[in-house]
Design an enzyme around this catalytic site. Structure first.
Site, PDB file in Angstrom:
ATOM      1  N   CYS A   2       0.803  -1.228   0.000  1.00 37.94           N
ATOM      2  CA  CYS A   2       0.000   0.000   0.000  1.00 37.94           C
ATOM      3  C   CYS A   2       0.837   1.280   0.000  1.00 37.94           C
ATOM      4  O   CYS A   2       1.879   1.362   0.627  1.00 37.94           O
ATOM      5  CB  CYS A   2      -0.953   0.032   1.185  1.00 37.94           C
ATOM      6  N   ARG A  27       3.613   0.034  -5.047  1.00 38.12           N
ATOM      7  CA  ARG A  27       3.381  -0.537  -3.722  1.00 38.12           C
ATOM      8  C   ARG A  27       2.046  -1.255  -3.626  1.00 38.12           C
ATOM      9  O   ARG A  27       1.775  -1.941  -2.634  1.00 38.12           O
ATOM     10  CB  ARG A  27       3.438   0.564  -2.662  1.00 38.12           C
ATOM     11  N   TRP A  74      -2.825  -2.551  -1.836  1.00 38.48           N
ATOM     12  CA  TRP A  74      -2.577  -3.978  -2.035  1.00 38.48           C
ATOM     13  C   TRP A  74      -3.444  -4.690  -1.008  1.00 38.48           C
ATOM     14  O   TRP A  74      -3.249  -4.530   0.195  1.00 38.48           O
ATOM     15  CB  TRP A  74      -1.098  -4.303  -1.822  1.00 38.48           C
ATOM     16  N   ASN A  98      -1.688   1.818   5.844  1.00 37.78           N
ATOM     17  CA  ASN A  98      -0.816   0.770   5.331  1.00 37.78           C
ATOM     18  C   ASN A  98      -0.485  -0.147   6.501  1.00 37.78           C
ATOM     19  O   ASN A  98      -0.017   0.312   7.537  1.00 37.78           O
ATOM     20  CB  ASN A  98       0.466   1.380   4.750  1.00 37.78           C
ATOM     21  N   GLY A  99      -0.753  -1.449   6.358  1.00 41.33           N
ATOM     22  CA  GLY A  99      -0.462  -2.389   7.438  1.00 41.33           C
ATOM     23  C   GLY A  99      -1.655  -3.259   7.771  1.00 41.33           C
ATOM     24  O   GLY A  99      -2.605  -3.359   6.996  1.00 41.33           O
ATOM     25  N   LYS A 483      11.419 -14.937 -11.739  1.00 41.95           N
ATOM     26  CA  LYS A 483      11.071 -13.842 -12.650  1.00 41.95           C
ATOM     27  C   LYS A 483      10.032 -14.287 -13.674  1.00 41.95           C
ATOM     28  O   LYS A 483       9.096 -13.546 -13.979  1.00 41.95           O
ATOM     29  CB  LYS A 483      12.320 -13.327 -13.374  1.00 41.95           C
ATOM     30  N   GLU A 486       6.621 -14.657 -11.946  1.00 45.64           N
ATOM     31  CA  GLU A 486       6.106 -13.348 -11.530  1.00 45.64           C
ATOM     32  C   GLU A 486       5.501 -12.579 -12.704  1.00 45.64           C
ATOM     33  O   GLU A 486       4.443 -11.960 -12.567  1.00 45.64           O
ATOM     34  CB  GLU A 486       7.244 -12.493 -10.949  1.00 45.64           C
ATOM     35  N   LYS A 604       5.627  -4.107  -4.463  1.00 43.86           N
ATOM     36  CA  LYS A 604       7.080  -3.967  -4.397  1.00 43.86           C
ATOM     37  C   LYS A 604       7.626  -4.077  -2.985  1.00 43.86           C
ATOM     38  O   LYS A 604       8.557  -4.818  -2.724  1.00 43.86           O
ATOM     39  CB  LYS A 604       7.462  -2.607  -4.993  1.00 43.86           C
TER      40      LYS A 604
END
Length: 609
Positions: A2, A27, A74, A98-99, A483, A486, A604
């Site tokens: 986030c 993020r 996120w 965020n959290g 990679k 992802e 990220k």
């Protein structure tokens, strides 16, 4: 996860909140929203999906105000829907978060019993109702926040607006980063400095447990004991141009092609070129006295540590453990007395790695943070810090940060080897010269990007693939597989090539492409033997090797596709061989039409458990 941004200004903040969220979208990009304070009260615009959806909404339904907060999400609690998008609000208060609030369920039950009605599935909404409850009791905004913070369990960063307080924002952090930016009659806040880069270079990083009362005039900061404190204001070197794509189609491609520069910058920060020796910052421990070394990290950073294990054990004769941070901190680990732990993280905020660092500090272990952010939580808490010189990395899949981590770890291994008497001065010079050749080798690989694009056509339709390597190529095989999955969503696994016959070979058929890393190192002949086993099962093989071995490998079978890298010393092969694997994943993803910079379900900076 986030991203949070906020601003108090003398002009309309809506467009700049969107601008700040764009720089934070790496993020999280499940949903986004902004809230401002107007004469009518709190106004919000929220949208499911990527930030463009919110931008379209605001274009059709503008939002005004000189005080505002924004969020790109996120998803943790609740699906990525408009109802669950931040900011969450009541008539009196708006919050971005965020959290994770770990005790949200009991708080929600308590608030519902008092008559509060919830409209989302998120844990964040309990903060809105908790603050509203205390405001209704007659507490001031600051008093409400002070009481509420003591009731919350978990990790969080908050930014909060209050109705009828047009020049007030309160922010708080516990476990998740938050930075305050100072301007002329203007204050900004963000999850990291990137969000604020175009607006200010004067930054203050809140410390663990801090909260702050922000007005246009400045910020009053309090610690977890409610004591007024002063935190230093630092000058950032970031600018708004730092996070642009330039002429590249994607951030990831730009960051792949930046690697000759970022590797050079990292080498130059640790190597004295006239003497061809390693020059580290002064460390609080002596390599000669370290009985055991532990690398602790997550994801790609963990694979950097796994690669470095080979270097430290060979060049420094130092026993090494490599730990996944989320497993390490929960199993009551035994740390060898007098040992050292190196914590690897691009952001320096990865929550599992940060908590593992705190555990090591509690156990009186020597600690070193290897990060890309000088003001990150890990950099501030570890006893020793070494920075990679990768600058901001926006693409979610790590590229230049990973190779810069490898470079730092290689330098550390050489320094440890010299200090422990394993390497001679001449051997140090030889290894340093190899490292200094890496940027030119990377340039040569990048010049053959079109060949990688052609190879990507051979795996674009696969449902599953295998990556094989031995020795230091094994962790690079793991990284290549990571990679690919992802970015392209093709299932991919990396294995030590010698382990194929112990199970994974059962997966081999003509529809499972096998990517083999075969530099001419001590494991070369064994790797070729393992590749023969795969070919005997009718597999389609892509082999990355060096120019001298390409003809030999091509002669083994007409089903082998090869990519020839420049001849490299075995020491630096893991760094150089990483580059074509990054390009292979990138081009495969393009061919499959997936989102390269923002792969689904990923973010990220992982700041929640």
């Amino acid at each position: 996860m986030c991203g949070i941004v906020g601003m108090i200004s003398q002009s309309n903040v809506g467009p700049r909140l969107l601008e700040g969220l764009k720089r934070l979208e790496y993020r999280g990009y499940d949903s986004a929203g902004i809230a401002t304070l107007t004469e009518k009260g709190i106004e919000r615009r929220r949208a499911e999906g990527k930030l463009q959806q919110l931008q379209d909404l605001v274009r059709h339904s503008p939002i005004l105000g000189t005080l505002g907060i924004g969020h790109t999400r996120w998803a943790t609690h609740g699906a990525p829907t408009q109802e669950n998008a931040h900011p969450h609000a009541s008539e009196h208060v708006a919050v971005v978060h965020n959290g994770i609030i770990e005790n949200f369920a009991e708080l929600k039950a308590m608030l519902m019993a008092k008559g509060h009605s919830f409209s989302s599935q998120t844990d964040t909404e309990v903060v809105v109702h908790l603050l509203t409850h205390y405001l209704d009791e007659g507490k001031t905004p600051l008093e409400a926040v002070q009481v509420a913070l003591k009731e919350l369990t978990g990790a969080f960063a908050f930014a909060i607006l209050f109705k009828d307080h047009a020049d007030l924002m309160i922010v708080a952090r516990r476990g998740s980063p938050l930075v305050i930016g100072y301007g002329d009659q203007e204050m900004t806040i963000g999850s990291d400095a990137l969000a604020l880069a175009p607006w200010t270079q004067q930054l203050c990083y809140l410390e663990e447990g801090d909260y702050a009362v922000i007005t246009k005039e400045g910020a009053e900061i309090y610690d977890h004991t409610d004591t007024r404190v002063e935190r230093p204001i630092r000058i950032s070197l970031l600018s708004g141009d730092t996070v642009g794509k330039g002429s590249y189609r994607h951030f990831m491609l730009k960051e792949i092609f930046e690697q000759p520069t970022t590797i050079s910058d990292t080498l130059n920060s640790l190597i004295d070129q006239p003497t061809q020796t390693i020059h580290l910052p002064k460390l609080s421990f002596d390599w000669k006295e370290i009985p055991r070394l532990t690398f602790i990290a997550c994801g790609t950073a963990f694979l950097a540590g796994l690669t470095a294990k080979y270097w430290f054990e060979k060049f420094a004769h130092l026993p090494v453990d490599v730990e996944i941070a989320s497993e390490f901190r929960y199993r009551d680990p035994h740390l060898t007395p007098g040992g050292a732990a190196i914590f690897i993280s691009q952001s320096g905020e990865t929550i599992d790695t940060l908590c593992a660092l705190q555990l090591a500090l509690e156990k009186k272990h020597h600690t070193l943070a290897l990060v890309n952010a000088s003001e990150s939580s890990m950099a501030r808490q570890a006893q020793n810090v070494i920075l990679t010189q990768a600058w901001p990395e926006i693409g979610v899949a790590s590229t230049k940060a990973f190779t810069s981590q490898l470079v730092v770890l290689a330098c550390l291994a050489i320094a440890a080897g010299r200090a422990r008497g394993v390497l001679t001065e001449d051997q140090e010079h030889t290894l340093v010269q190899s490292l200094l050749s890496v940027p030119s080798h990377v340039v040569k690989v990048l010049q053959k990007d079109d060949q990688i694009h052609d190879l990507a056509h051979h795996i674009r339709a696969a449902h599953s693939s295998l990556y094989l390597g031995r020795g230091t190529s094994y962790p690079i095989a793991l990284e290549g597989a990571l990679k690919l999955k992802e970015l392209s969503y093709i299932h991919a696994e990396g294995y030590p090539a010698g382990e194929m016959k112990h199970g994974p070979i059962a997966l081999i058929d003509e529809d499972v492409p096998v990517i083999v890393l075969a530099p001419q190192d001590a494991w070369f002949e064994k790797t070729i033997s393992n590749m023969q086993e795969v070919l005997a099962r009718d597999a389609s093989v892509i082999c990355f090797t060096d120019e001298a071995a390409e003809a030999q490998i091509q002669s083994l079978s007409g089903k082998i596709k090869t990519f020839a890298l420049p001849p490299t010393d075995a020491f630096i092969a893991p760094i150089v061989y990483t580059i074509p694997l990054q390009l292979l994943a990138y081009h495969t993803a393009l061919l499959r039409g997936t989102d390269v910079d923002q792969p689904r379900n990923l973010a990220k900076s992982v700041t929640v458990e």
